[in-house]
Enzyme design. Sequence first.
Site, short mmCIF file in Angstrom:
data_model
loop_
_atom_site.label_atom_id
_atom_site.label_comp_id
_atom_site.label_asym_id
_atom_site.label_seq_id
_atom_site.Cartn_x
_atom_site.Cartn_y
_atom_site.Cartn_z
N GLU A 111 0.84 -1.19 0.00
CA GLU A 111 0.00 0.00 0.00
C GLU A 111 0.88 1.24 0.00
O GLU A 111 2.11 1.16 0.12
CB GLU A 111 -0.95 -0.02 1.20
CG GLU A 111 -1.98 -1.14 1.12
CD GLU A 111 -2.92 -1.19 2.29
OE1 GLU A 111 -2.80 -0.35 3.20
OE2 GLU A 111 -3.78 -2.08 2.32
N HIS A 226 -8.89 10.05 3.83
CA HIS A 226 -8.59 9.02 2.84
C HIS A 226 -8.90 9.58 1.46
O HIS A 226 -9.95 10.21 1.25
CB HIS A 226 -9.43 7.76 3.10
CG HIS A 226 -8.87 6.54 2.45
ND1 HIS A 226 -8.95 6.32 1.09
CD2 HIS A 226 -8.22 5.47 2.97
CE1 HIS A 226 -8.37 5.16 0.81
NE2 HIS A 226 -7.91 4.63 1.93
N ARG A 275 -0.92 9.26 1.97
CA ARG A 275 -2.34 9.59 1.86
C ARG A 275 -2.62 11.08 1.80
O ARG A 275 -3.48 11.52 1.05
CB ARG A 275 -3.10 8.99 3.05
CG ARG A 275 -3.38 7.51 2.90
CD ARG A 275 -4.12 6.98 4.09
NE ARG A 275 -4.45 5.58 3.88
CZ ARG A 275 -4.93 4.79 4.83
NH1 ARG A 275 -5.13 5.28 6.05
NH2 ARG A 275 -5.21 3.52 4.59
N HIS A 334 -10.95 10.00 7.71
CA HIS A 334 -10.68 8.57 7.86
C HIS A 334 -10.12 8.19 9.22
O HIS A 334 -10.49 7.16 9.77
CB HIS A 334 -9.70 8.14 6.76
CG HIS A 334 -9.46 6.67 6.68
ND1 HIS A 334 -10.48 5.76 6.48
CD2 HIS A 334 -8.30 5.95 6.76
CE1 HIS A 334 -9.97 4.54 6.44
NE2 HIS A 334 -8.66 4.62 6.62
N ARG A 369 -0.76 9.05 9.51
CA ARG A 369 -0.66 7.60 9.75
C ARG A 369 -0.31 6.85 8.48
O ARG A 369 -0.87 7.09 7.42
CB ARG A 369 -2.00 7.07 10.30
CG ARG A 369 -1.99 5.55 10.50
CD ARG A 369 -3.27 5.06 11.13
NE ARG A 369 -4.43 5.22 10.29
CZ ARG A 369 -4.78 4.38 9.31
NH1 ARG A 369 -4.01 3.35 9.00
NH2 ARG A 369 -5.89 4.58 8.63
#
Length: 495
Positions: A111, A226, A275, A334, A369
């Site tokens: 990811e 997100h 992100r 998110h 994060r």
Amino acid sequence: MTYDVLILGSGIAGLSTALAAAPRRVAVLTRGQLGEDGASRWAQGGIAAALGDDDSPALHARDTLAAGLQRNDADAVARLTGAAAAAVAWLERLGACFDRDEGGQLRLGREAAHARARIVHAQGDASGAEVMRCLRAAALAAPHITRLEQHEARQLLCQDGRVVGVRACGAQGEREVLADHVVLATGGIGALYRYTTNPPESDGSGLALAMRAGAAVADMEFVQFHPTALAPASDAGGQLPLLTEALRGAGAVLLNDAGRRFLLAQVREAELAPRDVVARAVWAELQRGQRVWLDATQAVGGDFPRRFPTVFAACMARGIDPRSMPMPVVPAQHYHMGGVRVDAASRSSLPGLYAVGEVACSGVHGANRLASNSLLEGLVFGRGLGALLAQARRPPRGERGRSGAALAPAETSADGDTARARELADLMWRHAGLVRDGAGLAQAGATIQAWQRQWSAPPLRGRLAVARAIVAAAAQRRQGIGAHWRADDALAQAG
């Protein structure tokens, strides 16, 4: 009702703590059914762990620190990444079924912002649901755990500066639940924003309880968005289906109305950038009047029902066949990196009160994060806290009971005003969302302050208190960094 340990919340952090606290007498108090409310079961991305031959906890830690813009607590990051493999093995011993390749090895996905393939998934994009299934089954079978379901925690009970329990409301009315140790595992703040991937119960209630009792908080301004939630068909807000980051890890690309991969010209990693970078790029396209699409027709295509069944079902329910059609996306709130400030043992600034999972600020995430570190955090720090409480000494008798004089009168209210909650969510989306500036934050702060004088429903007042803390922290941090992006600072840097 007196217990050794009282846990508020039954997501991954709460149940991991409860199971690891055996043989202490543990009560888990939750708004719904055990393990079935909260955001954990909605998690698609999986659990990050250095399990590959080319990987190591040190590399995982490096990626975590890089995504967090080095604002992380390095010791907390080392504890997290060092315990990841053991946490995955523990879940498998409890019965969790993770995806494996033809040779029987765990199938590891990649990811955004991960330098290695290290994401453990279950059923493609149903990782949270599978983890919660096995944790719930283990908790239901554990004789040391008592379930207090359909209960709402209204107030932390304190005596002589120590948290000794909660006042809660259930079907039989209000009751006091006392404990030697009280753990907040109540999740995040998604309901404070117009668009979110969180369920409605992620409304900052545990954070509000802690703040009202005087617990210290930290990093409140760092709210992660997100980049790829499924765009709503109408202008309605609330929880939006998540289009997992694993889609971009599998090769899905982001396109604007012109069919252009706009991220290629902006950042070297393109769709696999952190992100916050991807989310701001999507936001910028939307602000220019473009729609944005996530196209997985080539990367996944006909394998959608097998590889990403949750996303496939959500899209088909909207009349979108992702095997042959791109999916419209918007950013959505998110995750909250901030929360109740805790130390290495998950202790808050108030004796007797602990916090774990998203409600806590352990320092592990820094300014942003890293993908798939959230379930991991709940597992690792939940297990660590449970083990600590299993061995913790009991407070002396003089510290255990509470005096009625120390308690404020109980507040009673029906559910919060839905229209007012929506007003607050719209305000936070406009002025304390993905892109912020000083003028907007000042306007948001003044509006919230006025609402605090006007609104009386306790659930709404709790949301207002958390929102005001986020806005105040964002206004104070004038430099944009990570998930806290100040447009006025970015313009100054460009000039």
